[in-house]
Design a protein around this motif. Structure first.
Motif, PDB file in Angstrom:
ATOM      1  N   ALA A   4      -8.217   2.335   9.064  1.00 42.09           N
ATOM      2  CA  ALA A   4      -7.502   3.183  10.025  1.00 42.09           C
ATOM      3  C   ALA A   4      -6.603   2.370  10.950  1.00 42.09           C
ATOM      4  O   ALA A   4      -5.574   2.867  11.420  1.00 42.09           O
ATOM      5  CB  ALA A   4      -8.506   3.984  10.837  1.00 42.09           C
ATOM      6  N   ILE A   5      -6.953   1.090  11.185  1.00 43.42           N
ATOM      7  CA  ILE A   5      -6.150   0.295  12.127  1.00 43.42           C
ATOM      8  C   ILE A   5      -4.720   0.103  11.646  1.00 43.42           C
ATOM      9  O   ILE A   5      -3.844  -0.231  12.425  1.00 43.42           O
ATOM     10  CB  ILE A   5      -6.760  -1.097  12.414  1.00 43.42           C
ATOM     11  CG1 ILE A   5      -7.062  -1.836  11.119  1.00 43.42           C
ATOM     12  CG2 ILE A   5      -7.977  -0.990  13.284  1.00 43.42           C
ATOM     13  CD1 ILE A   5      -7.402  -3.304  11.351  1.00 43.42           C
TER      14      ILE A   5
ATOM     15  N   SER B 251       0.837  -1.194   0.000  1.00 38.26           N
ATOM     16  CA  SER B 251       0.000   0.000   0.000  1.00 38.26           C
ATOM     17  C   SER B 251       0.884   1.261   0.000  1.00 38.26           C
ATOM     18  O   SER B 251       0.640   2.206  -0.758  1.00 38.26           O
ATOM     19  CB  SER B 251      -0.911  -0.039   1.223  1.00 38.26           C
ATOM     20  OG  SER B 251      -1.517   1.189   1.431  1.00 38.26           O
ATOM     21  N   LEU B 252       1.943   1.262   0.798  1.00 34.74           N
ATOM     22  CA  LEU B 252       2.823   2.440   0.895  1.00 34.74           C
ATOM     23  C   LEU B 252       3.512   2.750  -0.441  1.00 34.74           C
ATOM     24  O   LEU B 252       3.596   3.905  -0.847  1.00 34.74           O
ATOM     25  CB  LEU B 252       3.875   2.222   1.984  1.00 34.74           C
ATOM     26  CG  LEU B 252       3.332   2.183   3.420  1.00 34.74           C
ATOM     27  CD1 LEU B 252       4.367   1.601   4.384  1.00 34.74           C
ATOM     28  CD2 LEU B 252       2.915   3.569   3.884  1.00 34.74           C
TER      29      LEU B 252
ATOM     30  N   ASP C   5       4.855  17.669   4.789  1.00 35.57           N
ATOM     31  CA  ASP C   5       3.717  17.186   5.572  1.00 35.57           C
ATOM     32  C   ASP C   5       2.603  16.720   4.654  1.00 35.57           C
ATOM     33  O   ASP C   5       1.901  15.754   4.959  1.00 35.57           O
ATOM     34  CB  ASP C   5       3.189  18.297   6.480  1.00 35.57           C
ATOM     35  CG  ASP C   5       4.084  18.452   7.694  1.00 35.57           C
ATOM     36  OD1 ASP C   5       4.934  17.549   7.920  1.00 35.57           O
ATOM     37  OD2 ASP C   5       3.959  19.473   8.391  1.00 35.57           O
ATOM     38  N   SER C   6       2.486  17.394   3.528  1.00 31.97           N
ATOM     39  CA  SER C   6       1.403  17.010   2.630  1.00 31.97           C
ATOM     40  C   SER C   6       1.666  15.610   2.048  1.00 31.97           C
ATOM     41  O   SER C   6       0.753  14.792   1.919  1.00 31.97           O
ATOM     42  CB  SER C   6       1.220  18.077   1.561  1.00 31.97           C
ATOM     43  OG  SER C   6       1.185  17.526   0.288  1.00 31.97           O
ATOM     44  N   LEU C   7       2.935  15.312   1.758  1.00 33.30           N
ATOM     45  CA  LEU C   7       3.275  13.973   1.274  1.00 33.30           C
ATOM     46  C   LEU C   7       2.947  12.928   2.355  1.00 33.30           C
ATOM     47  O   LEU C   7       2.343  11.885   2.081  1.00 33.30           O
ATOM     48  CB  LEU C   7       4.763  13.907   0.897  1.00 33.30           C
ATOM     49  CG  LEU C   7       5.287  12.526   0.480  1.00 33.30           C
ATOM     50  CD1 LEU C   7       4.612  12.048  -0.797  1.00 33.30           C
ATOM     51  CD2 LEU C   7       6.805  12.541   0.265  1.00 33.30           C
ATOM     52  N   LYS C   8       3.335  13.246   3.590  1.00 32.78           N
ATOM     53  CA  LYS C   8       3.056  12.309   4.690  1.00 32.78           C
ATOM     54  C   LYS C   8       1.551  12.055   4.802  1.00 32.78           C
ATOM     55  O   LYS C   8       1.109  10.913   4.964  1.00 32.78           O
ATOM     56  CB  LYS C   8       3.559  12.893   6.014  1.00 32.78           C
ATOM     57  CG  LYS C   8       5.066  12.862   6.135  1.00 32.78           C
ATOM     58  CD  LYS C   8       5.494  13.298   7.526  1.00 32.78           C
ATOM     59  CE  LYS C   8       7.012  13.332   7.594  1.00 32.78           C
ATOM     60  NZ  LYS C   8       7.529  13.854   8.848  1.00 32.78           N
TER      61      LYS C   8
ATOM     62  N   ASP D 107      -3.265   8.651   4.053  1.00 28.68           N
ATOM     63  CA  ASP D 107      -4.580   8.488   3.427  1.00 28.68           C
ATOM     64  C   ASP D 107      -4.657   7.227   2.582  1.00 28.68           C
ATOM     65  O   ASP D 107      -5.678   6.536   2.558  1.00 28.68           O
ATOM     66  CB  ASP D 107      -4.870   9.678   2.497  1.00 28.68           C
ATOM     67  CG  ASP D 107      -5.517  10.802   3.258  1.00 28.68           C
ATOM     68  OD1 ASP D 107      -5.814  10.603   4.448  1.00 28.68           O
ATOM     69  OD2 ASP D 107      -5.696  11.882   2.654  1.00 28.68           O
ATOM     70  N   ILE D 108      -3.569   6.927   1.879  1.00 25.53           N
ATOM     71  CA  ILE D 108      -3.550   5.727   1.033  1.00 25.53           C
ATOM     72  C   ILE D 108      -3.729   4.478   1.889  1.00 25.53           C
ATOM     73  O   ILE D 108      -4.515   3.581   1.569  1.00 25.53           O
ATOM     74  CB  ILE D 108      -2.232   5.649   0.232  1.00 25.53           C
ATOM     75  CG1 ILE D 108      -2.249   6.700  -0.866  1.00 25.53           C
ATOM     76  CG2 ILE D 108      -2.009   4.250  -0.340  1.00 25.53           C
ATOM     77  CD1 ILE D 108      -1.263   6.471  -1.984  1.00 25.53           C
ATOM     78  N   VAL D 109      -3.011   4.427   3.005  1.00 22.45           N
ATOM     79  CA  VAL D 109      -3.110   3.259   3.887  1.00 22.45           C
ATOM     80  C   VAL D 109      -4.538   3.118   4.415  1.00 22.45           C
ATOM     81  O   VAL D 109      -5.111   2.028   4.447  1.00 22.45           O
ATOM     82  CB  VAL D 109      -2.101   3.376   5.053  1.00 22.45           C
ATOM     83  CG1 VAL D 109      -2.349   2.312   6.091  1.00 22.45           C
ATOM     84  CG2 VAL D 109      -0.675   3.299   4.520  1.00 22.45           C
TER      85      VAL D 109
END
Ligand code: WTA
Length: 631
Positions: free
Chosen positions: A568-569, A514-515, A552-555, A560-562
């Motif tokens: 969320a877990i 996913s990352l 921060d926007s990249l982070k 969000d992708i994950v």
């Protein structure tokens, strides 16, 4: 080492003795306690690694769980997070199950078809499971915290024909809009014929052409639906779980063997009596909820509490309030929940009347001795045995646990004591030799057991390689353990690339894929580091592509992708950007090294670990990486 001699006065030595003489005969004697339509001819067919239990026997899970119980007894005291309350008798459950079963049939669902269930923790979730079981449809429940993408992957893999969901459910006072998630998940899946929608929150939803309201369907259908007489080996459910490779695997359980194992352990572990009020905090989306909320208590005719929402909402006292209100006698929860309650302080539980409790349980992760003792003193007031139960989605039911319903033994905080009767566990070294006491090794299971998974859905080969290839005809659990001099098992955590975050299984491979799906990331590696409440939290190491600047926007985009891919877990707690990942010459990521760096440990503690790399190689990688992330 502290030990606590506390039991419930049971002293049945015959059960263990019988199990040690002939484990197959023994499991037959347990199976006979269930209601079968026809007896089996062959108790166990074992063609390693494929087992078939009680071959020829005919059984139905919903019949064994409902029809044969006292009909006017309360099966479920249900409490919504918003304090809505319902009491449901066995008769009422059976009524709804038969209506829904007929409803499913009217929508073309037949024996062997898959049905995906995505519901909040309400009695309707139990009804849905049992309605599938009644007609021989295979249920696949998805935890209501999973994302649309996760649902889609599971529906595609299982080729479900129908989905049962709700408009929403309550979590921390907010409505989680489950139907919207399902709509996104199935928007392009033509093979889904219908979606049944239970109205839990009653907010406005868009009804699509495939959608049918739960209430309408149940009202229209009769409350008589004879149970399908199913082969013992007929699949009961698929439950997806994270493993070491790629996407989640569909663990497949059968009917007769699984029900035998679940009901026997429910009786032995919880000493269940007619007067008990049992409460397991697990969500039915996980295996604990399947075995010890949906099936175990009902097969034993018990009364249980089911709670919908967050355990600390609207106040930190929610669990203790439930115990006091329903006079709960048996409480089964997780170390993560206990660590959180412990942090809130003793005054909260101390201000409630918890005197109804007589037995406490823990599941899903190692319980630290301090937490065990807190549970024992503050919640159990030194009068309740604590059962630390070890098992897995794949084992179907408990494999290691003290069994107060059978015997009284000294308890050691942090150990689950012994294997249950009829199960053969060992701890092996890399070459397959049994390790001496106190030495760490791999926990394995040497004989088939009735609750065992029968295969991975649609993938016998993977089933063989994941569980049965490390040692011959021996099931590999993926856990490290030791056995002490008294024969007590201590589980030390996972030996493979599976993380346990707040008791939930997350596969590193799944998370990493996913990352790297973010266009700015070329490589990713994740590991778990210790956390005081959740047991472990996720740390991700990311290699950005050439020319990408970290912001921060990249982070946020990566997080969000994950959340979108998994849920969320699986959100990492920290992201570290590095120029390369430490790898062995054979290209394996040195995950333990990452773990040591992220938890600020010394290299000495990891240099001997099993990454298969030379110490000097690890040292260089360690120093280099440390410089990058700590400056
Ligand atoms: C871990 C949950 C220590 C273990 C029922 C196992 C435990 C994995 C315990 C399975 C326990 C479960 N003590 N560790 N009492 N119970 N585990 O499939 O690593 O979600 O392999 O099943 O949880 O997780 P699963």
């Amino acid at each position: 080492m502290d030990s606590y001699l506390i039991g419930l006065g049971n002293n049945d030595t015959k059960t263990r003795h019988d199990a040690s003489v002939d484990f197959v005969k023994f499991w037959e004697s347990q199976a006979k306690k269930l209601d079968w339509f026809e007896p089996w001819q062959i108790p166990l067919e074992w063609n390693p690694p494929f087992a078939k239990w009680f071959v020829g026997g005919k059984i139905n899970a919903s019949y064994a769980a409902l029809d044969v119980q006292k009909q006017d007894k309360i099966a479920i005291f249900w409490e919504g997070e918003n304090e809505e309350r319902r009491s449901v008798t066995y008769a009422q459950l059976l009524d709804s199950v038969q209506r829904l079963a007929n409803g499913l049939k009217s929508l073309g669902i037949e024996k062997g078809d898959r049905v995906t269930i995505y519901l909040p923790m309400t009695p309707e979730l139990v009804v849905s499971i049992l309605a599938c079981a009644r007609i021989g449809a295979i249920h696949t429940v998805i935890f209501s915290g999973f994302s649309a993408q996760s649902i889609r992957d599971r529906i595609v893999d299982s080729q479900s024909k129908l989905v049962i969901t709700a408009d929403g459910g309550y979590r921390r006072g907010k409505i989680v809009k489950l139907k919207d998630v399902v709509d996104t998940a199935i928007s392009d899946l033509d093979f889904i014929s219908n979606v049944i929608v239970y109205q839990r929150t009653n907010h406005t939803i868009t009804m699509n052409s495939k959608d049918i309201l739960w209430d309408d369907l149940l009202e229209k259908n009769s409350n008589t639906c004879p149970p399908e007489k199913l082969e013992s080996t007929h699949p009961l459910y698929i439950l997806y779980t994270s493993g070491t490779t790629g996407k989640p695997k569909g663990v497949l359980h059968d009917t007769g063997g699984y029900l035998t194992h679940v009901s026997a352990t429910f009786r032995w572990a919880f000493d269940i009596k007619d007067s008990d009020v049992y409460f397991c905090t697990a969500d039915i989306g996980w295996v604990t909820g399947h075995s010890y909320v949906a099936y175990g208590p009902l097969l034993c005719g018990a009364t249980q509490v089911i709670y919908e929402g967050a355990p600390d909402y609207p106040s930190h006292a929610r669990m203790w309030d439930l115990i006091q209100r329903y006079k709960i006698t048996i409480f089964y929860t997780t170390p993560t929940a206990l660590r959180m309650f412990m942090k809130f302080g003793d005054d909260i539980p101390n201000s409630f009347d918890l005197s109804s409790l007589r037995l406490l349980g823990s599941v899903g992760e190692p319980i630290n001795p301090e937490v065990w003792k807190w549970y024992y003193h503050i919640i159990g007031k030194t009068k309740c045995p604590i059962i630390d139960t070890w098992w897995q989605t794949e084992t179907g039911a408990m494999m290691i646990s003290p069994l107060p319903g059978l015997e009284t033994i000294p308890l050691k905080p942090g150990s689950g004591a012994h294997a249950i009767p009829g199960v053969d566990l060992a701890i092996l070294d890399e070459s397959g030799n049994t390790v001496p006491p106190e030495i760490k090794g791999y926990l394995v299971i040497r004989k088939p057991w009735p609750g065992m998974l029968t295969t991975l859905w649609g993938d016998d080969e993977k089933y063989k390689t994941v569980y049965w290839s490390k040692y011959k005809d021996t099931y590999y659990t993926g856990d490290y353990a030791i056995c002490d001099k008294d024969g007590y098992f201590w589980i030390l955590g996972r030996a493979d690339d599976v993380l346990k975050i707040a008791g939930h299984r997350i596969g590193t491979a799944e998370l990493e894929s996913s990352l790297v799906s973010h266009s700015s990331i070329s490589e990713a590696a994740v590991c778990g580091i210790p956390d005081q409440v959740k047991g472990e939290v996720i740390i991700a190491f990311l290699v950005p592509k050439e020319g990408v600047s970290v912001s921060d926007s990249l982070k946020n985009q990566i997080i969000d992708i994950v959340r979108k891919d998994i849920g969320a877990i699986a959100t990492p707690q920290s992201l570290y950007f590095v120029s390369k990942l430490p790898k062995t010459r054979s290209g394996k990521i040195m995950r333990r090294l990452l773990k040591a760096i992220a938890s600020n440990e010394k290299i000495g503690d990891v240099s001997t670990l099993e990454d298969g790399a030379a110490v000097s190689e690890i040292q260089t990688a360690f120093d280099e990486l440390k410089k990058q992330i700590r400056g």
